[in-house]
Write an enzyme that holds these catalytic residues in place. Structure first.
Site, short mmCIF file in Angstrom:
data_model
loop_
_atom_site.label_atom_id
_atom_site.label_comp_id
_atom_site.label_asym_id
_atom_site.label_seq_id
_atom_site.Cartn_x
_atom_site.Cartn_y
_atom_site.Cartn_z
N ARG A 9 -9.35 31.53 -7.72
CA ARG A 9 -9.15 32.46 -8.84
C ARG A 9 -8.89 31.71 -10.16
NH1 ARG A 9 -6.05 33.77 -13.10
NH2 ARG A 9 -4.18 33.24 -11.93
N HIS A 202 4.05 26.59 -11.46
CA HIS A 202 2.59 26.59 -11.64
C HIS A 202 2.27 25.55 -12.73
CE1 HIS A 202 -1.42 28.72 -11.83
NE2 HIS A 202 -1.42 28.12 -13.02
N CYS A 235 -7.34 25.45 -19.25
CA CYS A 235 -6.70 26.52 -20.00
C CYS A 235 -7.42 26.62 -21.32
CB CYS A 235 -5.22 26.26 -20.22
SG CYS A 235 -4.47 27.53 -21.24
MG MG Z 1 -3.35 27.67 -14.01
#
Ligand code: MG
Length: 307
Positions: A9, A202, A235
């Protein structure tokens, strides 16, 4: 120790190019075969937002009943939850943001609005009989607002935990956290009444701090870590970001510390190499995987020379 795999994901969502559904399904099967028991498979967002995940139903259909792992799906709203339940998710992840700017850019609301929506959604997930994981994005720093106050993160984490999230995952979304900051945030959550055993970290490795941050969190009692096989993912808000912490790097360190994960590192490395060959990705963003593959290749050459 739990390794929470986000490659299918969080990883593939941010990779260039769309990976065929059959390859994603095979990736999930290979990860489960390598011992992954908590796997974030996809996200039920509107397909126009994230085209890479537009095959969420088809992917879940290919996996349904065939995966020996918790099948976690991210959902942004009630409609996404309905889709995830219908598709057979066993756990649902909801998203909040520790900063207003990220909430406005990503969640179309402000920080408090995102928290209210996530708390409401958590109740609906529990009503549906599923477990809930709550993400706090930008829990350490944000590219627009800079460092984030640990007390603000603690307030959000406590609200998610109080609403019934089994895990609160602290997202170093841009990979700017450092170990002392991790220690401070975990302590702030403890002071706000969130047990350390309910936290996950995370990490992203943008500034090379991901494993050091994991180690700081380990010392503070955190027992779940998010990682992405082969370091998949980037990101979009962090220029130069190298992606999620690679599962192989995390597993190399944990096993080196004598901490069992239930994961087979060789199988993870082979899975990364297999995926890289199918997606045309140059190299693997995992130092451990790269080193182990190079050692393997060199051993094969030596054997060849000897015969
Ligand atoms: Mg991440």
């Amino acid at each position: 120790m739990t390794v929470y795999e986000v490659g299918p994901r969080d990883g593939l969502q941010a990779e260039p190019g769309v990976v065929p559904t059959a390859v994603k399904a095979e990736l999930c099967r290979r990860l489960a075969a390598a011992g992954v028991r908590r796997l974030e498979v996809t996200s039920f967002v509107a397909p126009r937002w994230v085209p890479a995940l537009a095959d969420a139903e088809a992917l879940m259909g290919q996996l349904r009943g065939r995966l020996d792992a918790e099948t976690v799906c991210l959902v942004p709203n009630r409609r996404g939850l309905q889709r995830a339940v219908a598709a057979g998710a066993t756990e649902v992840a909801v998203l909040t943001s520790a900063t207003d700017t990220f909430a406005r850019a990503n969640l179309n609301t402000d920080r408090d609005g995102a928290l209210r929506a996530a708390v409401e959604l958590t109740g609906l997930v529990l009503d549906a009989g599923l477990r809930v994981r709550g993400y706090v994005s930008m829990a350490f720093a944000d590219p627009w607002e800079g460092p984030v106050d640990p007390a603000a993160v603690a307030g959000i984490g406590a609200a998610l935990h109080g609403a019934g999230c089994r895990t609160v995952s602290l997202g170093d979304t841009i990979g700017a956290a450092t170990p002392g900051h991790v220690t401070a945030v975990v302590a702030a959550l403890g002071a706000a009444g969130v047990p350390t055993g309910a936290l996950a970290l995370h990490g992203h490795d943008t500034y090379g701090q991901a494993l050091a941050n994991v180690y700081a969190a380990l010392l503070a009692g955190v027992t779940e870590f998010d990682a992405s096989v082969g370091g998949l993912g980037r990101c979009p808000y962090a220029p130069g970001a190298t992606g999620n912490l690679a599962t192989e790097d995390l597993v190399w360190m944990l096993h080196g510390l004598g901490i069992a994960t239930g994961l087979d590192l060789d199988q993870l490395v082979r899975t990364s190499a297999w995926l890289a060959a199918r997606t045309g990705r140059a190299g693997i963003a995992s130092r451990a995987a790269t080193a182990l593959l190079a050692a393997d290749a060199s051993a094969t050459e030596t054997e060849g020379a000897a015969t």
